[in-house]
Design a protein around this motif. Structure first.
Motif, PDB file in Angstrom:
ATOM      1  N   SER A   1       8.737  -0.790  -8.283  1.00 21.71           N
ATOM      2  CA  SER A   1       7.361  -0.380  -8.568  1.00 21.71           C
ATOM      3  C   SER A   1       6.839   0.521  -7.453  1.00 21.71           C
ATOM      4  CB  SER A   1       6.470  -1.620  -8.712  1.00 21.71           C
ATOM      5  OG  SER A   1       5.119  -1.254  -8.898  1.00 21.71           O
ATOM      6  N   ALA A   2       7.165   0.170  -6.217  1.00 21.22           N
ATOM      7  CA  ALA A   2       6.760   0.996  -5.077  1.00 21.22           C
ATOM      8  C   ALA A   2       7.572   2.286  -5.018  1.00 21.22           C
ATOM      9  CB  ALA A   2       6.940   0.206  -3.779  1.00 21.22           C
ATOM     10  N   ALA A   3       8.884   2.185  -5.293  1.00 18.89           N
ATOM     11  CA  ALA A   3       9.746   3.369  -5.243  1.00 18.89           C
ATOM     12  C   ALA A   3       9.288   4.422  -6.244  1.00 18.89           C
ATOM     13  CB  ALA A   3      11.196   2.969  -5.520  1.00 18.89           C
ATOM     14  N   LYS A   4       8.830   3.973  -7.397  1.00 19.07           N
ATOM     15  CA  LYS A   4       8.319   4.909  -8.409  1.00 19.07           C
ATOM     16  C   LYS A   4       7.146   5.694  -7.848  1.00 19.07           C
ATOM     17  CE  LYS A   4       6.061   5.024 -12.931  1.00 19.07           C
ATOM     18  NZ  LYS A   4       5.597   4.235 -14.092  1.00 19.07           N
ATOM     19  N   GLU A   5       6.210   5.021  -7.193  1.00 18.54           N
ATOM     20  CA  GLU A   5       5.044   5.712  -6.639  1.00 18.54           C
ATOM     21  C   GLU A   5       5.442   6.650  -5.504  1.00 18.54           C
ATOM     22  OE1 GLU A   5       1.455   3.707  -5.841  1.00 18.54           O
ATOM     23  OE2 GLU A   5       1.605   2.315  -7.541  1.00 18.54           O
ATOM     24  N   VAL A   6       6.385   6.233  -4.682  1.00 16.00           N
ATOM     25  CA  VAL A   6       6.836   7.085  -3.580  1.00 16.00           C
ATOM     26  C   VAL A   6       7.522   8.333  -4.115  1.00 16.00           C
ATOM     27  CG1 VAL A   6       8.461   7.231  -1.637  1.00 16.00           C
ATOM     28  CG2 VAL A   6       7.041   5.192  -1.920  1.00 16.00           C
ATOM     29  N   GLN A   7       8.349   8.157  -5.119  1.00 17.89           N
ATOM     30  CA  GLN A   7       9.099   9.284  -5.661  1.00 17.89           C
ATOM     31  C   GLN A   7       8.192  10.311  -6.345  1.00 17.89           C
ATOM     32  OE1 GLN A   7      12.297   8.426  -8.586  1.00 17.89           O
ATOM     33  NE2 GLN A   7      13.620   9.276  -7.017  1.00 17.89           N
ATOM     34  N   GLU A   8       7.047   9.862  -6.839  1.00 21.45           N
ATOM     35  CA  GLU A   8       6.152  10.766  -7.553  1.00 21.45           C
ATOM     36  C   GLU A   8       5.228  11.561  -6.626  1.00 21.45           C
ATOM     37  OE1 GLU A   8       4.187   8.232 -10.345  1.00 21.45           O
ATOM     38  OE2 GLU A   8       5.848   8.278 -11.791  1.00 21.45           O
ATOM     39  N   LEU A   9       5.277  11.300  -5.318  1.00 23.28           N
ATOM     40  CA  LEU A   9       4.444  12.045  -4.368  1.00 23.28           C
ATOM     41  C   LEU A   9       4.919  13.492  -4.270  1.00 23.28           C
ATOM     42  CD1 LEU A   9       4.220   9.396  -1.486  1.00 23.28           C
ATOM     43  CD2 LEU A   9       2.399  10.014  -3.089  1.00 23.28           C
ATOM     44  N   ASP A  10       3.991  14.434  -4.395  1.00 21.03           N
ATOM     45  CA  ASP A  10       4.345  15.853  -4.355  1.00 21.03           C
ATOM     46  C   ASP A  10       4.551  16.371  -2.930  1.00 21.03           C
ATOM     47  OD1 ASP A  10       4.370  16.199  -7.098  1.00 21.03           O
ATOM     48  OD2 ASP A  10       2.218  16.608  -7.203  1.00 21.03           O
ATOM     49  N   HIS A  11       3.569  16.161  -2.078  1.00 20.50           N
ATOM     50  CA  HIS A  11       3.644  16.640  -0.693  1.00 20.50           C
ATOM     51  C   HIS A  11       3.332  15.467   0.235  1.00 20.50           C
ATOM     52  CE1 HIS A  11       3.911  20.676  -2.271  1.00 20.50           C
ATOM     53  NE2 HIS A  11       2.828  20.455  -2.986  1.00 20.50           N
ATOM     54  N   PRO A  12       4.303  14.566   0.399  1.00 16.61           N
ATOM     55  CA  PRO A  12       4.013  13.325   1.125  1.00 16.61           C
ATOM     56  C   PRO A  12       3.798  13.525   2.615  1.00 16.61           C
ATOM     57  CG  PRO A  12       6.340  13.459   0.598  1.00 16.61           C
ATOM     58  CD  PRO A  12       5.693  14.613  -0.087  1.00 16.61           C
ATOM     59  N   ASP A  13       2.807  12.791   3.149  1.00 17.71           N
ATOM     60  CA  ASP A  13       2.688  12.617   4.592  1.00 17.71           C
ATOM     61  C   ASP A  13       2.808  11.119   4.848  1.00 17.71           C
ATOM     62  OD1 ASP A  13       0.272  11.513   3.773  1.00 17.71           O
ATOM     63  OD2 ASP A  13      -0.937  13.189   4.495  1.00 17.71           O
ATOM     64  N   MET A  14       2.776  10.716   6.105  1.00 19.62           N
ATOM     65  CA  MET A  14       3.009   9.312   6.436  1.00 19.62           C
ATOM     66  C   MET A  14       1.983   8.397   5.770  1.00 19.62           C
ATOM     67  SD  MET A  14       5.406   7.735   8.094  1.00 19.62           S
ATOM     68  CE  MET A  14       6.023   8.759   9.428  1.00 19.62           C
ATOM     69  N   MET A  15       0.725   8.834   5.734  1.00 23.73           N
ATOM     70  CA  MET A  15      -0.327   8.019   5.133  1.00 23.73           C
ATOM     71  C   MET A  15      -0.078   7.821   3.640  1.00 23.73           C
ATOM     72  SD  MET A  15      -3.148   6.281   5.364  1.00 23.73           S
ATOM     73  CE  MET A  15      -3.970   6.698   6.908  1.00 23.73           C
ATOM     74  N   SER A  16       0.267   8.885   2.916  1.00 26.72           N
ATOM     75  CA  SER A  16       0.452   8.772   1.466  1.00 26.72           C
ATOM     76  C   SER A  16       1.693   7.951   1.129  1.00 26.72           C
ATOM     77  CB  SER A  16       0.541  10.159   0.826  1.00 26.72           C
ATOM     78  OG  SER A  16       1.653  10.885   1.317  1.00 26.72           O
ATOM     79  N   VAL A  17       2.760   8.101   1.925  1.00 26.35           N
ATOM     80  CA  VAL A  17       3.951   7.281   1.697  1.00 26.35           C
ATOM     81  C   VAL A  17       3.632   5.808   1.944  1.00 26.35           C
ATOM     82  CG1 VAL A  17       6.274   6.734   2.531  1.00 26.35           C
ATOM     83  CG2 VAL A  17       5.612   9.118   2.183  1.00 26.35           C
ATOM     84  N   ALA A  18       2.920   5.531   3.035  1.00 26.65           N
ATOM     85  CA  ALA A  18       2.555   4.147   3.363  1.00 26.65           C
ATOM     86  C   ALA A  18       1.708   3.526   2.260  1.00 26.65           C
ATOM     87  CB  ALA A  18       1.812   4.114   4.695  1.00 26.65           C
ATOM     88  N   LYS A  19       0.741   4.293   1.770  1.00 25.52           N
ATOM     89  CA  LYS A  19      -0.127   3.776   0.703  1.00 25.52           C
ATOM     90  C   LYS A  19       0.659   3.526  -0.581  1.00 25.52           C
ATOM     91  CE  LYS A  19      -4.649   5.549   2.158  1.00 25.52           C
ATOM     92  NZ  LYS A  19      -5.765   6.474   1.816  1.00 25.52           N
ATOM     93  N   ALA A  20       1.579   4.445  -0.906  1.00 21.23           N
ATOM     94  CA  ALA A  20       2.375   4.287  -2.122  1.00 21.23           C
ATOM     95  C   ALA A  20       3.272   3.052  -2.044  1.00 21.23           C
ATOM     96  CB  ALA A  20       3.214   5.538  -2.362  1.00 21.23           C
ATOM     97  N   VAL A  21       3.902   2.834  -0.886  1.00 20.65           N
ATOM     98  CA  VAL A  21       4.752   1.657  -0.701  1.00 20.65           C
ATOM     99  C   VAL A  21       3.929   0.380  -0.816  1.00 20.65           C
ATOM    100  CG1 VAL A  21       6.173   0.383   0.955  1.00 20.65           C
ATOM    101  CG2 VAL A  21       6.466   2.853   0.697  1.00 20.65           C
ATOM    102  N   SER A  22       2.784   0.357  -0.134  1.00 14.20           N
ATOM    103  CA  SER A  22       1.945  -0.840  -0.123  1.00 14.20           C
ATOM    104  C   SER A  22       1.359  -1.119  -1.496  1.00 14.20           C
ATOM    105  CB  SER A  22       0.828  -0.679   0.911  1.00 14.20           C
ATOM    106  OG  SER A  22       0.008  -1.819   0.926  1.00 14.20           O
ATOM    107  N   SER A  23       0.724  -0.124  -2.092  1.00 10.50           N
ATOM    108  CA  SER A  23       0.072  -0.301  -3.391  1.00 10.50           C
ATOM    109  C   SER A  23       1.086  -0.616  -4.481  1.00 10.50           C
ATOM    110  CB  SER A  23      -0.710   0.960  -3.755  1.00 10.50           C
ATOM    111  OG  SER A  23      -1.203   0.873  -5.065  1.00 10.50           O
ATOM    112  N   GLY A  24       2.184   0.142  -4.512  1.00 11.09           N
ATOM    113  CA  GLY A  24       3.177  -0.072  -5.561  1.00 11.09           C
ATOM    114  C   GLY A  24       3.809  -1.442  -5.501  1.00 11.09           C
ATOM    115  N   SER A  25       4.127  -1.901  -4.302  1.00 11.72           N
ATOM    116  CA  SER A  25       4.765  -3.214  -4.173  1.00 11.72           C
ATOM    117  C   SER A  25       3.783  -4.352  -4.428  1.00 11.72           C
ATOM    118  CB  SER A  25       5.414  -3.365  -2.795  1.00 11.72           C
ATOM    119  OG  SER A  25       4.453  -3.261  -1.762  1.00 11.72           O
ATOM    120  N   LEU A  26       2.546  -4.188  -3.988  1.00 11.85           N
ATOM    121  CA  LEU A  26       1.545  -5.238  -4.218  1.00 11.85           C
ATOM    122  C   LEU A  26       1.298  -5.437  -5.713  1.00 11.85           C
ATOM    123  CD1 LEU A  26      -1.135  -4.522  -1.464  1.00 11.85           C
ATOM    124  CD2 LEU A  26       0.282  -6.563  -1.648  1.00 11.85           C
TER     125      LEU A  26
END
Length: 557
Positions: A52-77
């Motif tokens: 669930s988290a990997a899906k959100e991370v993979q869909e990021l267009d121009h990731p920075d550390m904050m957006s990757v962190a949020k995607a991992v946290s939100s997707g896994s939660l």
């Protein structure tokens, strides 16, 4: 030359590689489960959580550390399933909270992130138990802190942390007697180790297969050329895995291939021990699936419509319809007066569902036994129930943490999780609710009522093991009580009677039998008569539960 930092792109690759490695080792981790029951297992729950988290991370267009962190946290939660999945999501949540402010991560930051991950996960579990995934996480954070004092080189730091994690995992059987008796290490700890091993592979630049993540995120297969719809003889690309229940012989393989050739083309049938991988193009995927079910259970099913000439238009139209339906649903909820109290229950069969509906439960989440609902499933249910106070009945000990997580993520409603561990406890909790009393009084009443319910479940073993001083073989019938396996035998009825003998005492007044989808009603009624004869002073009720996997779910009060 040493490597001292990890940038955003490398972190992203490492996380996705960790998810892919966990998915690849999922069945191995499932086999480590101590209880040999055919439920949603640790490997499955942890994989669905991280995917669930990997899906959100993979869909990021121009990731920075904050957006990757949020995607991992939100997707896994939101995707967290089962206790192991929830704990994994909390580890990821704590880890990402520490790293999100940095452009690059060094050894010191990694050590702090590991420490915060462990603290966050321990805090989320009401009664942390050593010898579990938590112990492995703690070992990782302690070793990381120690190494951060002596090296800045990630090429030294990461493998040393992994080595220590392996050592801690190997010690888990000494911390939990049930692991030692079964001769396995903790499955959750093994899952965490596989995530880190996968991440290290990406760090080293090894080639990683990300196809499982792409499949889970709904990525379409790009087909060569622009083949017209009329040129496609068989329109559905159908793939699945058969988990065979008996030997899949060369004759079976030949016969199944012959059948697939009669309904399609582009056939692949590869057998490996008790796993068979199938690929076929056909106009009727149901025929392939129906035939495959005669050989065993199915997994990883995927069906793609290859006739995509008007696909984009169809997607846009569907999105418009979905948006319109969502708006209509929201408008409908606004028109309905908000209730003071609502109920959500996790259930496992149509008969159980109907009982909960009759008792006034507003929303039923199906899938408590074979597939633990995610935190996101809970949040969807909460959104649908228009009430100020909402009671959630998880009805499975492996779902309580996901319900608690949904509670913390909900801000506009008062969510109360009654820690019911079985469906009979959930039924008792609803029956005990007093409309005239306030919420606090009902919480106390319901929690007290479920203490008086002794529950039993009768199912079959999916693997050989030794547990609770019992030698269990695949296919044996097991009677499971609230505290463990109480009976093992060859007959459903005899094992159920043996289980009841452990549960019924001189204070027992009622036995409730809920028969599953594999038991005929006439047989259940006849068996209830035998139970009545055994316990003439106890009332016996029979209900159609309709649950899969469990022949009988029963309660004694």
């Amino acid at each position: 030359m040493s490597v001292k930092t990890i940038n955003t792109e490398m972190l992203r690759k490492m996380f996705l590689a960790g998810a892919a490695n966990l998915e690849a080792k999922k069945e191995f981790i499932n086999e480590l489960n101590v209880f040999p029951v055919p439920d949603g297992d640790t490997g499955t729950n942890m994989t669905l959580t991280i995917m669930s988290a990997a899906k959100e991370v993979q869909e990021l267009d121009h990731p920075d550390m904050m957006s990757v962190a949020k995607a991992v946290s939100s997707g896994s939660l939101r995707g967290a399933r089962g206790n192991s999945g929830v704990i994994l999501s909390q580890l990821l949540r704590g880890f990402t909270k520490e790293i999100r402010e940095y452009d690059e991560i060094d050894v010191s930051t990694l050590a702090k992130a590991c420490d915060r991950a462990t603290a966050t996960a321990y805090k989320a579990v009401m009664k942390p138990k050593e010898g579990t995934i938590l112990t492995v996480a703690k070992g990782i954070s302690q070793k990381a802190a120690e190494l951060a004092e002596t090296t800045e080189d990630l090429e030294i730091f990461i493998p040393e942390v992994i080595k220590h994690a392996e050592e801690v995992l190997a010690q888990t059987p000494e911390m939990l007697p049930v692991l030692k008796e079964a001769g396995v290490v903790d499955s959750g700890g093994q899952g965490l180790l596989e995530v880190i091993r996968g991440a290290y592979d990406a760090f080293l630049g090894k080639e990683v297969d990300y196809s499982a993540i792409k499949a889970s995120s709904g990525t379409k297969m790009v087909k060569p050329g622009q083949q017209a719809e009329a040129d496609i003889k068989f329109g559905y690309c159908t793939e699945f895995i058969i988990m065979t229940e008996k030997e899949f012989t060369d004759k079976d393989e030949s016969e199944f291939k012959g059948y697939l050739e009669s309904i399609g083309d582009s056939i692949v049938c590869v057998a490996d021990d008790d796993i068979v991988k199938i690929h076929v193009h056909t106009n009727d995927p149901g025929l392939a699936i129906q035939k495959a079910l005669t050989y065993g259970q199915l997994s990883r099913m995927k069906i793609d419509n290859m006739r995509e000439e008007h696909q984009e238009k169809l997607i846009r139209d569907a999105e418009k319809v979905a948006a319109q339906q969502a708006a209509e649903s929201a408008q409908k909820k606004k028109k309905q007066p908000r209730k003071p109290v609502g109920f959500i229950a996790v259930s496992i069969g149509e008969g159980m569902n109907e009982i909960f509906r009759e008792l006034g439960v507003d929303y039923i989440i199906e899938g408590g036994q074979t597939m633990n609902p995610s935190t996101d499933d809970m949040l969807t249910a909460i959104d649908e129930v228009n009430a100020d106070h909402i009671f959630i009945l998880p009805n499975n000990k492996n779902i309580i943490l996901a319900a608690n997580q949904a509670q913390t993520l909900t801000k506009d409603k008062d969510i109360i999780v009654i820690p019911t561990k079985t469906v009979p406890q959930g039924i008792t909790a609803v029956i005990s609710y007093m409309p005239e009393a306030d919420v606090d009084a009902n919480i106390e009443t319901m929690q007290e009522a479920i203490k008086n319910v002794k529950t039993g479940q009768v199912t079959y073993a999916v693997r050989d093991t030794h547990i609770d001083d019992k030698e269990i073989h695949e296919g044996d019938i097991m009677g499971i009580g609230d505290q463990g396996i109480l009976a093992v035998g060859q007959s459903v009825e005899d094992t159920t009677k043996e289980l009841l003998a452990h549960l019924v005492d001189e204070d027992s007044e009622l036995i409730s039998l809920y028969f599953g989808q594999d038991v005929q009603e006439a047989d259940a009624q006849e068996f209830a008569g035998d139970v009545e004869a055994l316990y003439p002073d106890v009332d016996v009720d029979v209900h159609m539960g309709g649950q899969p996997i469990y022949y009988y779910v029963l309660s004694v009060e």
